[in-house]
Design an enzyme around this catalytic site. Structure first.
Site, PDB file in Angstrom:
ATOM      1  N   ARG A  19       0.809  -1.227   0.000  1.00 14.65           N
ATOM      2  CA  ARG A  19       0.000   0.000   0.000  1.00 14.65           C
ATOM      3  C   ARG A  19       0.840   1.276   0.000  1.00 14.65           C
ATOM      4  O   ARG A  19       0.312   2.367  -0.180  1.00 14.65           O
ATOM      5  CB  ARG A  19      -0.958  -0.020   1.199  1.00 14.65           C
ATOM      6  CG  ARG A  19      -2.147  -0.941   0.976  1.00 14.65           C
ATOM      7  CD  ARG A  19      -2.999  -1.056   2.216  1.00 14.65           C
ATOM      8  NE  ARG A  19      -2.396  -1.942   3.194  1.00 14.65           N
ATOM      9  CZ  ARG A  19      -2.777  -2.010   4.472  1.00 14.65           C
ATOM     10  NH1 ARG A  19      -3.723  -1.211   4.929  1.00 14.65           N
ATOM     11  NH2 ARG A  19      -2.185  -2.860   5.292  1.00 14.65           N
ATOM     12  N   THR A  85       4.290 -13.744   9.516  1.00 16.26           N
ATOM     13  CA  THR A  85       5.190 -13.273  10.584  1.00 16.26           C
ATOM     14  C   THR A  85       5.787 -14.453  11.364  1.00 16.26           C
ATOM     15  O   THR A  85       6.941 -14.387  11.799  1.00 16.26           O
ATOM     16  CB  THR A  85       4.442 -12.335  11.543  1.00 16.26           C
ATOM     17  OG1 THR A  85       3.188 -12.945  11.916  1.00 16.26           O
ATOM     18  CG2 THR A  85       4.151 -10.998  10.898  1.00 16.26           C
ATOM     19  N   ASN A 176      -2.699  -5.843  19.482  1.00 13.12           N
ATOM     20  CA  ASN A 176      -1.328  -6.352  19.446  1.00 13.12           C
ATOM     21  C   ASN A 176      -0.457  -5.376  18.668  1.00 13.12           C
ATOM     22  O   ASN A 176      -0.714  -5.108  17.499  1.00 13.12           O
ATOM     23  CB  ASN A 176      -1.349  -7.726  18.766  1.00 13.12           C
ATOM     24  CG  ASN A 176       0.037  -8.196  18.345  1.00 13.12           C
ATOM     25  OD1 ASN A 176       1.037  -7.788  18.934  1.00 13.12           O
ATOM     26  ND2 ASN A 176       0.076  -9.070  17.347  1.00 13.12           N
ATOM     27  N   ALA A 429      36.029  47.584  -9.273  1.00 13.90           N
ATOM     28  CA  ALA A 429      34.736  47.014  -9.673  1.00 13.90           C
ATOM     29  C   ALA A 429      34.769  46.656 -11.151  1.00 13.90           C
ATOM     30  O   ALA A 429      35.395  47.326 -11.957  1.00 13.90           O
ATOM     31  CB  ALA A 429      33.624  48.028  -9.407  1.00 13.90           C
TER      32      ALA A 429
END
Ligand code: UD1
Ligand code: CA
Length: 511
Positions: A19, A85, A176, A429
């Site tokens: 997702r 798992t 959980n 300059a």
């Protein structure tokens, strides 16, 4: 009972994170200074685990490369197919048959977990001599999470996934977190017996609890005080929510430590950043990586610092800095860009639309406007006029420019490296300087000016410029008019040296 146990940490990080819709594995997504898995490993740090096993699968090469950087001692265990798992923990322990003691399992996508909470979970687990202890939390919305199912006496009976739960179980708000402590031996016993008899056809780690309970083994629940610690990350909307929560946590900590955050909601500080007391951070500011902000420094609004150190009392306003050092009392911005190894000494100034890379700007030296400073050393108290470019690149190699102490470089000058402007030297300059200017000399390098009298009247007859010129010239013949004609005349007919002196000093001394 609570003898010191060898500890092993197992991080589950093989999932794809579908997702997230990303080519980056989910656990490598960044969150205020660390990746998701980096946060999880950091939370396990105080356990001083003898071994850390990280189960990798999707994007395994990327995850391995990242682990080599942030946790070289961690061992990656490859899970070719994500079969659940329970399967992930099983193959991790099969890869480390010597493991005994306490096994702490952490989900790689639960990054807000605090180290203190992990320590408390393990203390509860080891203190009670449990076979397994789960970290649980009471959440306002348990949708999608595994529910903690207790018996009439309040003891843990099982953990049920949302998709396998009965309506009564779905009403439970105790969930959980996917964080557990196990006794290695008793975990091994049951892992081999996990079934795939569930809605997803996977080996669920959570089923270990049901099995241990029916074997009469003691299992426990440790309730997290702050449920936000247990939030997972499944898509980018959740990642953004986690980022806001972590931002608030980090910001609160700094404010309580004596740092002023003028708009905490638009201030994003990586967990790896350090701030001193009385630092002030104004709105829309991101402090990232190894950045440090000293005492009394003011950073923001609209500043991004990445791996940048800002000294005490310095100010950085509306600027972007990467790998830079800003000395104490120095001033940066608005609209400066400091690149790697820009080192600004104390009380120096890098002003508006100035880019500095791999250069030292000496103490009290100023580069106030519209300049590029690359591969240069600028001495203390030197003044670099507006629109000065340090020409450092010949198309193949980079070269250095050295500007001496208290040197004065006039506006719109190119310093063509390698070149040196000596201490106390001036540069006129508009010069293109490619030869060294000795200390105290004036370096001038530009074509002599010509003025073609009457050019506008001849070439642009009838234009507004021609009409203005004619009026001015008529006025000059008669009564003296405005101050401009006098100074123009002087500039037109002046020597190169007087032009250099006048233009250089006049333009660059302005602040
Ligand atoms: C899991 C728990 C659920 C809990 C939730 C908390 C199970 C069966 N369910 O559900 O009770 O409320 O976490 O966030 O454990 N992983 C692997 N290999 C696999 C499968 C997963 O490494 O084969 C990793 C994932 O990358 C992820 C973690 O394990 O980091 C959790 O997996 P995920 O699929 O997100 O489990 P959830 O459905 O969230
Ligand atoms: Ca998850």
């Amino acid at each position: 009972m609570s003898e010191p146990q060898p500890r092993t940490v197992v991080v589950l990080a093989a999932g794809e994170g579908k997702r997230m819709k990303s080519s980056l594995p989910k656990v490598l997504h960044p969150l205020l200074g660390r990746t998701l898995v980096g946060h999880v490993l950091n939370a396990a740090d105080p356990l001083e685990a003898a071994r850390t096993l990280v189960v990798v699968g999707h994007g395994a090469d990327q995850v391995r490369a990242h682990l080599a950087e942030i946790a070289p001692e961690a061992i990656a265990v490859h899970q070719a197919e994500q079969l659940g798992t329970g399967h992930a923990v099983r193959i991790a322990l099969e890869a480390a048959p010597e493991v005994t003691g306490t096994v702490v399992v952490l989900n790689g996508d639960v990054p807000l977990l605090r180290p203190e909470t992990v320590v408390e979970l393990v203390a509860t687990h080891e203190g009670e001599g449990a076979a397994a202890t789960v970290l649980a939390a009471e959440v306002p919305d348990p949708t999608g999470l595994g529910r903690i199912v207790r018996d009439a006496a309040g003891r843990l009976e099982q953990i049920v996934e949302q998709r396998d739960a009965t309506p009564t179980q779905l009403a439970v708000r105790e969930i959980n977190a996917g964080i557990y402590a196990f006794d290695a031996a008793r975990l091994r016993d049951v892992l081999g017996k996990l079934s795939t008899d569930n809605d997803q056809g996977e080996e669920y780690l959570t089923d270990v609890f049901k099995m241990l309970v029916s074997a009469g083994e003691p299992v426990g629940v440790h309730l997290a005080a702050d449920h936000t610690e247990t939030l997972g990350c499944n898509d980018r909307v959740e990642l953004a929510a986690l980022r806001r929560l972590l931002r608030d946590r980090v910001n609160e900590r700094w404010m309580r430590a004596g740092v002023s955050l003028l708009d905490p909601e638009t201030t994003w500080i990586d967990v790896t950043v350090a701030l001193d007391r009385d630092a002030v951070v104004d709105q829309n500011t991101q402090l990232r990586g190894g950045s440090v902000v000293g005492s009394g420094a003011v950073v923001g609004p609209d500043v991004t610092l990445i791996d940048t150190v800002v000294g005490p009392g310095a100010t950085v306003l509306r600027s972007h800095a990467v790998g830079a050092e800003v000395g104490s009392g120095a001033s940066v911005g608005p609209y400066a860009y400091l690149r790697p190894d820009a080192r600004l000494a104390e009380r120096s100034k890098v002003g508006t639309f100035v880019e500095v890379k791999n250069s030292e700007v000496g103490a009290g030296a100023k580069v106030p406007h519209l300049s590029y400073v690359g591969d240069a050393t600028i001495g203390a108290r030197a003044n670099i006029g507006a629109a000065t470019i340090f020409v450092n690149y010949d198309g193949v190699n980079k070269h250095r420019t050295v500007v001496g102490e208290a040197a004065f470089v006039g506006c719109d000058t190119s310093l063509i490296a390698p070149v040196e402007v000596g201490a106390g030297a001036y540069v006129a300059a508009g010069s293109a300087i490619s030869k060294d200017v000795p200390p105290g000399a004036l370096g001038v390098s530009r074509a002599e000016q010509r003025s073609l009298e009457g050019w506008v009247t001849r070439k642009r007859p009838g234009s507004a410029s021609a009409e203005a010129a004619e009026r001015a010239l008529r006025g000059a013949q008669g009564a003296p008019v405005g101050p401009s004609s006098a100074s123009q005349g002087e500039a037109i007919h002046g020597t190169a040296e007087s032009v250099g002196g006048a233009a250089g000093a006049g333009d660059t001394a302005t602040e």
